[in-house]
Design an enzyme around this catalytic site. Structure first.
Site, mmCIF file in Angstrom:
data_model
loop_
_atom_site.group_PDB
_atom_site.id
_atom_site.type_symbol
_atom_site.label_atom_id
_atom_site.label_comp_id
_atom_site.label_asym_id
_atom_site.label_seq_id
_atom_site.Cartn_x
_atom_site.Cartn_y
_atom_site.Cartn_z
ATOM 1 N N ARG A 145 0.845 -1.205 0.000
ATOM 2 C CA ARG A 145 0.000 0.000 0.000
ATOM 3 C C ARG A 145 0.876 1.249 0.000
ATOM 4 O O ARG A 145 0.581 2.228 -0.685
ATOM 5 C CB ARG A 145 -0.892 0.012 1.251
ATOM 6 C CG ARG A 145 -1.965 -1.052 1.237
ATOM 7 C CD ARG A 145 -2.851 -0.923 2.469
ATOM 8 N NE ARG A 145 -3.774 -2.037 2.541
ATOM 9 C CZ ARG A 145 -3.877 -2.883 3.567
ATOM 10 N NH1 ARG A 145 -3.145 -2.713 4.654
ATOM 11 N NH2 ARG A 145 -4.736 -3.867 3.527
ATOM 12 N N PHE B 116 -11.668 -5.285 -5.220
ATOM 13 C CA PHE B 116 -11.592 -6.164 -4.039
ATOM 14 C C PHE B 116 -11.059 -5.350 -2.851
ATOM 15 O O PHE B 116 -10.062 -5.717 -2.223
ATOM 16 C CB PHE B 116 -10.695 -7.390 -4.281
ATOM 17 C CG PHE B 116 -11.020 -8.183 -5.514
ATOM 18 C CD1 PHE B 116 -12.066 -9.090 -5.509
ATOM 19 C CD2 PHE B 116 -10.294 -8.011 -6.690
ATOM 20 C CE1 PHE B 116 -12.371 -9.829 -6.652
ATOM 21 C CE2 PHE B 116 -10.596 -8.747 -7.834
ATOM 22 C CZ PHE B 116 -11.631 -9.653 -7.810
ATOM 23 N N ASP C 264 -16.171 -3.793 -4.123
ATOM 24 C CA ASP C 264 -16.168 -5.095 -3.449
ATOM 25 C C ASP C 264 -17.583 -5.651 -3.547
ATOM 26 O O ASP C 264 -18.555 -4.895 -3.504
ATOM 27 C CB ASP C 264 -15.759 -4.933 -1.978
ATOM 28 C CG ASP C 264 -15.316 -6.254 -1.354
ATOM 29 O OD1 ASP C 264 -14.105 -6.401 -1.086
ATOM 30 O OD2 ASP C 264 -16.179 -7.133 -1.121
ATOM 31 N N SER C 265 -17.708 -6.955 -3.670
ATOM 32 C CA SER C 265 -19.052 -7.527 -3.798
ATOM 33 C C SER C 265 -19.790 -7.534 -2.461
ATOM 34 O O SER C 265 -21.006 -7.696 -2.427
ATOM 35 C CB SER C 265 -18.965 -8.952 -4.351
ATOM 36 O OG SER C 265 -18.160 -9.738 -3.519
ATOM 37 N N ALA D 90 -20.721 -1.481 -4.298
ATOM 38 C CA ALA D 90 -20.884 -2.893 -3.940
ATOM 39 C C ALA D 90 -21.294 -3.626 -5.206
ATOM 40 O O ALA D 90 -22.450 -3.550 -5.633
ATOM 41 C CB ALA D 90 -21.951 -3.048 -2.861
ATOM 42 N N ASP E 45 -6.749 -7.211 -6.018
ATOM 43 C CA ASP E 45 -6.294 -8.008 -4.870
ATOM 44 C C ASP E 45 -7.399 -8.979 -4.461
ATOM 45 O O ASP E 45 -8.036 -8.816 -3.423
ATOM 46 C CB ASP E 45 -5.919 -7.064 -3.707
ATOM 47 C CG ASP E 45 -5.358 -7.823 -2.518
ATOM 48 O OD1 ASP E 45 -4.842 -8.939 -2.719
ATOM 49 O OD2 ASP E 45 -5.431 -7.300 -1.388
ATOM 50 N N CYS F 245 -3.027 -14.247 -3.354
ATOM 51 C CA CYS F 245 -2.681 -14.669 -1.994
ATOM 52 C C CYS F 245 -2.932 -16.161 -1.803
ATOM 53 O O CYS F 245 -2.977 -16.652 -0.684
ATOM 54 C CB CYS F 245 -3.440 -13.844 -0.964
ATOM 55 S SG CYS F 245 -5.216 -13.991 -1.088
#
Ligand code: SAH
Length: 392
Positions: free
Chosen positions: A211, A227, A249-250, A276, A296, A336
């Site tokens: 970041r 994300f 983001d969902s 969203a 991400d 990740c």
């Protein structure tokens, strides 16, 4: 104490200090250890080789020590003290502008199955093995002592990380203290930590340095933080002088958190909007206004058999970004998933780039920060991979 006897020759990986005993390596077990109990591991020649937590599954023992020593409160104390010393040595625990860091990173700190994140005066303890769950009180006790004067609260949060089959009736809750103050600081930026319901321990501590790098590239850029979860990358982009920042983001809850966190740092700042929405839908409908994009996503592959689909997922996702990012744009793209190697990931991103036909340069190859150390004998511990790309 119960004893696990290995088959002949199966001690090789343990001799190289790899901290797992697979069930296939076991000849027989003396006694009937309950899951989570400490067992001694002996070679076929009855030589001591390790001591660790017994568990049911393909990893049968997670090694706590290669020395024949008692696993008592003094043991937890020593291990936690070493972990804390290291965080002071690398500066994350001594920086007045930062009170958020990972204190214990499982195998990376010779404590397989244990994660501890520190947020200001609260430590969040997470057990990923039944063994660590069984020992949680002793661990918390030792932790309170090692970090006396630094932390006042210990929150235990393992409801989602322990194997269901163990049926432990585990509950999330404070083991020590119980502060309602949930604002923590990372590199001088504030955020709320939802240790009650949030993912992981409430915040993704592992992106701190990535970041900070993003902040340096944000000036005058139009940023898409895909994300976003708690909005970490977004408020760094804003501090870095971005022209506009869109967070997606969902999860509606994640969007609430992001809005709250942006408000905490930049009240009333009109540069930020959060949506969203599903990532793929958003990427399909968006225009070409962004010249800095962060991807991400959550781990696409949690197990080896999901690898192929995961790589396809990374390929598709990145292809959309390459297709739409403005010329001269910068893409921060991550994976990740532990089972996806650095090479796997790079190949997926490479394929996506080739599909777009654009000229792409690698500016940085990113990984997890030093407070998420990789045990040199346990290379599986390296899980976070990132690329920063310049798209012509
Ligand atoms: N970048 C974040 C961490 C991301 S975690 C940080 O710096 O903290 C992954 C996030 O992806 C979660 O918040 C999850 O809600 C979100 N997510 C999962 N599937 C999604 C999808 N299909 N579309 C958009 N967001 C999704």
């Amino acid at each position: 104490m119960n004893i696990v006897y290995l088959k002949k020759g199966k001690e090789e990986s343990l001799k190289r200090f790899h901290p797992w005993v697979f069930s296939g390596a076991i000849h027989h077990i003396e006694g009937e250890p309950a899951e989570g109990e400490v067992v001694r591991v002996l070679t076929a020649d009855r030589q001591f080789i390790a001591i660790g937590h017994y568990q049911i599954g393909s990893i049968a023992v997670r090694v706590l020590s290669f020395v024949d020593e008692p696993v008592d409160e003094a043991f937890w104390h020593r291990r936690l003290a070493v972990a804390y010393d290291m965080r002071r040595a690398i500066g994350v625990a001594t920086n007045p502008l930062n009170n958020t860091y990972r204190l214990v990173h499982g195998e990376g700190d010779n404590l397989p199955g244990l994660v501890i994140d520190v947020y200001g005066r609260t430590a969040v303890v997470q057990a990923h093995s039944v063994g660590m769950h069984v020992y949680r009180q002793e661990i918390a006790h030792a932790l309170a002592d090692v970090m006396k004067g630094v932390i006042e609260n210990i929150y235990y949060k393992s409801e989602t990380t322990l194997p269901f089959k163990a049926d432990l009736g585990q509950e999330n809750g404070f083991i020590l203290g119980g502060s309602a103050d949930n604002v923590a600081m990372e590199n001088g930026l504030n955020f709320h930590v939802d240790w009650l319901k949030g993912q992981k321990t409430g915040f993704f501590v592992d992106q701190r340095e990535n970041r900070a790098l993003l902040e340096r590239y944000s000036r005058d850029r139009s940023v898409l933080n895909m994300f976003c979860y708690t909005g970490g990358f977004s408020f760094y982009a804003m501090r870095g002088g971005a022209k506009l920042v869109h967070s997606v983001d969902s999860s509606a809850k994640a969007i609430d958190l992001t809005n709250k966190n942006v408000e905490l740092n930049f009240p009333g700042d009109p540069r930020h909007t959060a949506y969203a929405e599903d990532a793929f839908k958003y990427l399909d409908r968006m225009g070409d206004q962004y010249d800095l994009i962060i991807l991400d996503p959550p781990a696409f592959a949690k197990h080896k058999d999901a690898l192929r689909n995961a790589l396809q997922g990374y390929r598709k996702l990145n292809a959309k970004a390459f297709e739409k990012i403005k010329p001269g744009g910068i893409l921060f793209t991550f994976s990740c998933s532990q089972v996806v190697t650095k090479d796997n990931f790079r190949t997926a991103v490479f394929t996506a780039a080739a599909m777009s036909g654009r000229s792409v340069r690698i500016l940085h190859q990113l990984t997890q920060p030093a407070d998420h150390p990789v045990n040199i004998y346990h290379p599986e511990g390296e899980y976070l991979k990132g690329l920063v790309l310049y798209v012509e």
